[in-house]
Design an enzyme around this catalytic site. Structure first.
Site, PDB file in Angstrom:
ATOM      1  NE  ARG A  90      -3.508   2.506   2.481  1.00  0.00           N
ATOM      2  CZ  ARG A  90      -4.541   2.746   3.290  1.00  0.00           C
ATOM      3  NH1 ARG A  90      -4.992   1.791   4.069  1.00  0.00           N
ATOM      4  NH2 ARG A  90      -5.122   3.927   3.301  1.00  0.00           N
ATOM      5  CG  ASN A 144     -11.112  -2.564  -0.048  1.00  0.00           C
ATOM      6  OD1 ASN A 144     -12.251  -2.547  -0.494  1.00  0.00           O
ATOM      7  ND2 ASN A 144     -10.816  -2.069   1.141  1.00  0.00           N
ATOM      8  CB  CYS A 165     -18.328  -1.714   1.214  1.00  0.00           C
ATOM      9  SG  CYS A 165     -17.436  -0.183   1.626  1.00  0.00           S
ATOM     10  CG  ASP A 166     -17.637  -0.140   6.862  1.00  0.00           C
ATOM     11  OD1 ASP A 166     -17.060   0.119   5.798  1.00  0.00           O
ATOM     12  OD2 ASP A 166     -17.122   0.070   7.979  1.00  0.00           O
ATOM     13  CG  HIS A 195     -14.704   2.548  -1.738  1.00  0.00           C
ATOM     14  ND1 HIS A 195     -13.382   2.293  -1.426  1.00  0.00           N
ATOM     15  CD2 HIS A 195     -15.443   2.022  -0.724  1.00  0.00           C
ATOM     16  CE1 HIS A 195     -13.322   1.647  -0.272  1.00  0.00           C
ATOM     17  NE2 HIS A 195     -14.560   1.468   0.169  1.00  0.00           N
ATOM     18  CE1 TYR A 244     -12.243   5.029   0.558  1.00  0.00           C
ATOM     19  CE2 TYR A 244     -14.400   4.657   1.531  1.00  0.00           C
ATOM     20  CZ  TYR A 244     -13.028   4.472   1.539  1.00  0.00           C
ATOM     21  OH  TYR A 244     -12.448   3.720   2.534  1.00  0.00           O
TER      22      TYR A 244
END
Length: 447
Positions: A90, A144, A165-166, A195, A244
């Site tokens: 990441r 993800n 997804c929350d 997102h 997002y």
């Protein structure tokens, strides 16, 4: 019933186990198998789970393994929560993009494409093992980029893989509470991609209450998205975007804010979690306390750059305490296992619901869930603006899947070049070259 968690050494696994500890109903999960390639991380998380269970009678039994086949075989439900390349990957996703003047968020833009390119080959290999060893199991994908990875797994698992997804449920809950509506009784007209979605209606008692919310400055600014996007912009849109979308609507400001800080989000989490795992290995008797302290810091700094740009303040403690994706996952499991109808916003095949996308496109929309799985519900159609952004990003997702499954460098280049947050084919080529040079998992795309 037995639940297997792939990525069982992940930092957020205790959230799932805590949700399971609170489930005392018949047919609950009684066995949890943690699978991870890192035995040290597995040991640390297993210690946290043991300490979580101390005050509970008959908690779900926990076992840990580094054998994927052993973890899959005999599972009723499989949670896929892997991070290929770890947080080290990441940090590369973020830094490569920022060095080229492009936003590098982990699921949005260049960073999300790089993340997908190294994750999809592993996710599809896992899907094939699930199909071979546990064809009746239900796979719930947390990995993800969730929508993209779910779509890549569907050819092997069909509708028995569902992405979650929350973010959508969190948005709906906050909007409902701002209106004084019980979140459990409201219907959320929400649609888009993971997102990348919008709340276009909030029905309670047969009445759409969203227009009321949009006209009330006090109510609109009482929750995070209202402060994040601003009252004027939300009224102009006539909807409330997923958080997002701040990366799209305020791309220039967000990029400048991220470039201005010494440490990217990925670097912060890498250092924070590395310290947690190291300290837990030295003091396993304090594992739960160390995890709780680390989690509180992690959650309070979530999307901090976007909140600073909007002067949105700190995250709402009530929202942080409400539970996240683990509660969505538990609700999904209960509905399937007990044939109890539930309404959840999930990542599933479109099946004609959104007219701008084909039937097999994975979208994020409300669904009715029962023993047969998730059935998408009718929602209002996307506006021209929403459809334009959604179809553009879906093309990016599919080019990323093509690149990962066919080892196609040209498809990877298209994915970078087509993304709305990447403004040059030249930059796209530079991103691809730099990512493949820095990420060993992308060696299959090197020229």
């Amino acid at each position: 019933m037995r639940l297997t968690i792939l990525g069982g050494g992940g930092f957020r696994v205790p959230l799932v186990y805590h949700a399971l500890l609170g489930d005392r109903g018949p047919g609950r999960i009684t066995e949890v198998t943690l699978y991870d390639t890192d035995s040290t991380r597995l040991s640390s998380i297993a210690a946290v789970l043991r300490q979580q269970a101390v005050e509970f009678v008959d908690p779900p039994a926990v076992t840990a393994t580094t054998s994927l086949d052993d973890a899959i075989r005999g599972a009723d439900f499989i949670f896929s929560a892997i991070r290929v390349g770890g947080l080290e990957g990441r940090t590369v996703d973020e830094r490569v993009a920022l060095d080229l003047g492009v936003l590098g968020q982990e699921t949005v833009g260049a960073g999300g494409i790089a993340y997908g390119l190294r994750t999809i080959p592993v996710a599809t290999a896992i899907a094939q093992r699930i199909a071979a060893l546990a064809p009746e199991a239900w796979t719930i994908n947390f990995t993800n980029p969730a929508g993209m990875v779910t779509e890549a797994m569907i050819p092997y698992l069909g509708d028995r893989v569902i992405g979650i997804c929350d973010s959508p449920s969190g948005l709906g809950r906050r909007a409902a509470l701002a209106l004084g509506v019980d979140p459990a009784t409201a219907f959320y007209d929400y649609a888009g991609l993971n997102h990348l979605g919008w709340l276009r209606g909030l029905r309670s008692g047969g009445v759409d209450r969203l227009p009321e919310l949009l006209t009330s400055t006090e109510e609109l600014t009482s929750f995070e998205e209202g402060r994040l996007f601003g009252v004027d912009w939300l009224r102009s849109l006539g909807s409330i975007p997923n958080e997002y979308l701040h990366y799209y609507y305020f791309a220039r400001e967000t990029l400048a804010a991220v470039q201005a800080v010494e440490q990217t989000r990925g670097t912060f989490l890498l250092e924070q979690q590395s310290a947690f795992y190291a300290e837990t290995a030295q003091h396993p008797d304090q594992a739960l306390e160390l995890w709780q302290k680390t989690r509180a810091e992690r959650e309070s700094t979530y999307m901090v750059e976007s909140r600073e740009i909007a002067d949105a303040g700190e995250r709402d403690e009530r929202d942080m305490a409400a539970g996240g994706y683990e509660q969505v996952a538990l609700s999904l499991m209960r509905a399937i296992a007990h044939n109890e109808r539930a309404s959840l916003i999930l990542n599933v095949r479109n099946r004609g619901i959104l007219h701008h996308l084909d039937d097999d496109a994975v979208v994020e929309i409300p669904c009715t869930v029962d023993a047969n799985g998730a059935l998408p519900l009718a929602v209002s159609q996307l506006t021209d603006h929403q459809a334009g952004l959604v179809t553009a990003v879906k093309a990016v997702e599919r080019s990323t899947i093509e690149a990962a499954t066919a080892s196609s460098r040209s498809a990877a280049l298209r994915a970078f070049a087509w993304h709305p947050l990447i403004d040059s084919v030249t930059a796209a080529g530079q991103l691809l070259d730099s990512y493949t040079a820095h990420l060993p998992d992308l060696a299959y795309l090197r020229a």
